[in-house]
Design an enzyme around this catalytic site. Structure first.
Site, PDB file in Angstrom:
ATOM      1  N   GLY A   7      55.166  33.560  28.514  1.00  0.00           N
ATOM      2  CA  GLY A   7      54.991  35.222  28.636  1.00  0.00           C
ATOM      3  C   GLY A   7      55.790  35.885  29.828  1.00  0.00           C
ATOM      4  O   GLY A   7      55.048  35.583  30.808  1.00  0.00           O
ATOM      5  N   GLY A  12      53.864  36.867  34.859  1.00  0.00           N
ATOM      6  CA  GLY A  12      54.361  35.863  34.899  1.00  0.00           C
ATOM      7  C   GLY A  12      55.090  34.848  35.435  1.00  0.00           C
ATOM      8  O   GLY A  12      55.429  33.670  36.651  1.00  0.00           O
ATOM      9  N   LYS A  76      51.796  40.115  26.262  1.00  0.00           N
ATOM     10  CA  LYS A  76      51.276  40.874  26.262  1.00  0.00           C
ATOM     11  C   LYS A  76      49.534  40.966  25.367  1.00  0.00           C
ATOM     12  O   LYS A  76      49.672  39.997  24.552  1.00  0.00           O
ATOM     13  CB  LYS A  76      51.855  41.683  26.165  1.00  0.00           C
ATOM     14  CG  LYS A  76      52.798  42.357  26.730  1.00  0.00           C
ATOM     15  CD  LYS A  76      52.872  44.112  27.674  1.00  0.00           C
ATOM     16  CE  LYS A  76      53.337  44.572  28.446  1.00  0.00           C
ATOM     17  NZ  LYS A  76      53.241  45.652  29.309  1.00  0.00           N
ATOM     18  N   LYS A 178      38.245  45.789  36.396  1.00  0.00           N
ATOM     19  CA  LYS A 178      39.853  45.606  35.785  1.00  0.00           C
ATOM     20  C   LYS A 178      40.208  46.413  35.080  1.00  0.00           C
ATOM     21  O   LYS A 178      41.274  47.681  35.706  1.00  0.00           O
ATOM     22  CB  LYS A 178      40.587  44.410  36.350  1.00  0.00           C
ATOM     23  CG  LYS A 178      42.372  44.487  35.330  1.00  0.00           C
ATOM     24  CD  LYS A 178      42.625  45.395  36.556  1.00  0.00           C
ATOM     25  CE  LYS A 178      44.896  44.999  36.403  1.00  0.00           C
ATOM     26  NZ  LYS A 178      45.234  43.583  36.150  1.00  0.00           N
ATOM     27  N   SER A 247      52.355  52.103  36.043  1.00  0.00           N
ATOM     28  CA  SER A 247      51.389  51.493  35.210  1.00  0.00           C
ATOM     29  C   SER A 247      52.384  50.492  34.340  1.00  0.00           C
ATOM     30  O   SER A 247      53.268  51.366  34.480  1.00  0.00           O
ATOM     31  CB  SER A 247      50.742  52.134  34.491  1.00  0.00           C
ATOM     32  OG  SER A 247      51.651  52.793  33.785  1.00  0.00           O
TER      33      SER A 247
END
Length: 298
Positions: A7, A12, A76, A178, A247
């Site tokens: 990913g 990554g 994801k 988180k 975001s």
């Protein structure tokens, strides 16, 4: 060490690039445009402290995980099941797997699908893909991992690559901490297409964020999770330390991609329903992001 990154998105590429820059043999597994750019020019690592073209391998084939001693799963959350199926036939028997994904249950999902231990990591980094083969770092970069036989060696590996790692005996609490940050910012940033610093100055936004935090903490408590620290203070810190960051959900919607909202506000919504806890603000944000995704699909 031979390392594979399953990913090769912003997260990554950042961690894979940092490890490659430290001298490890890294292969990034991702989509065609990024892979072709990396194969041609290397990865352009554009950080707050340096800029460098980092030579490393890249592939579109999950079979590239073969032989890796460490696999960083950075897909994801919506792609976790597919990634597990693609990696499974190629993983070395002794390979360590680390999930660097949003949400709180990806490591356990991967572990169930692969039949082997997958360690969760909590990721605190602001990054974006600024173009094919170009990852831009906006701030932070630390990881939190749980105690295991490999945790000390992993902490050393990352530290030598310039990535701070904290070993915590309450990783689930850290994952929820988180998650709360993501629930507070991701959907609002996506719906408004505003960066964090601008977002928090909006009329009534602080009250909405406080409601999100309260709902998340109530659900976490019902789940038996002890969330460390002051969640509201942590939410406020994000806008101060990453004022220009959009975001990941906002970035996904801007690019017409499916977001991870089901594994963020949607996760809190489902867990709240199971525990009999009302989460009306998370419900609204989840519904609005889903509507925006539907509009893009039309």
């Amino acid at each position: 060490m031979d390392i594979a990154v399953m990913g090769a998105g912003a997260v990554g590429c950042y961690y894979g690039g940092m490890l490659a820059r430290a001298g490890h043999d890294v292969v990034l597994i991702g989509r065609v445009p990024h892979v072709e750019a990396v194969q041609r020019d290397g990865l352009f690592l554009d950080t707050q402290t340096f800029q460098a073209h980092v030579p490393l391998r890249a592939s579109t084939d999950a079979g590239a995980v073969q032989g890796a001693q460490l696999v960083l799963c950075c897909v994801k959350s919506t792609d976790t099941i597919d990634a597990a199926a693609e990696m499974a036939p190629h993983l070395a028997p002794g390979a360590m797997l680390l999930s660097l994904q949003n949400g709180v249950d990806n490591a356990s999902r991967l572990q169930a699908l692969l039949g082997r231990e997958v360690a969760p990591a909590v990721v605190y980094v602001a990054t974006e893909m600024a173009g094919p083969g170009h990852v831009r770092h906006h701030g932070r970069g630390e990881l939190v991992i749980g105690p295991s036989a490999a945790s000390e060696s992993l902490a050393k590996l990352f530290a030598e690559a310039g990535v701070p790692v904290q070993i915590s005996d309450n990783v689930m609490g850290a994952l929820w901490a988180k998650l709360i940050l993501n629930c507070a910012y991701n959907a609002l940033s996506a719906i408004t297409q505003l960066p964090y610093g601008r977002l928090v100055r909006g009329e009534g936004v602080e009250d909405v964020m406080r409601d999100i935090v309260r709902e998340c903490l109530a659900v976490a408590q019902a789940e038996g999770v002890k969330v460390p620290g002051d969640s509201w203070d942590a939410v406020q810190q994000i806008a101060r330390t990453m004022p220009t960051q959009f975001s990941s959900t906002a970035q996904d919607l801007a690019r017409g991609k499916r977001s991870e909202i089901e594994h963020l506000n949607g996760y809190v919504l489902r867990k709240g329903e199971a525990s009999g806890i009302a989460t009306p603000v998370n419900r609204v944000l989840h519904s609005l992001v889903k509507l925006l995704e539907t509009r893009q699909a039309d």
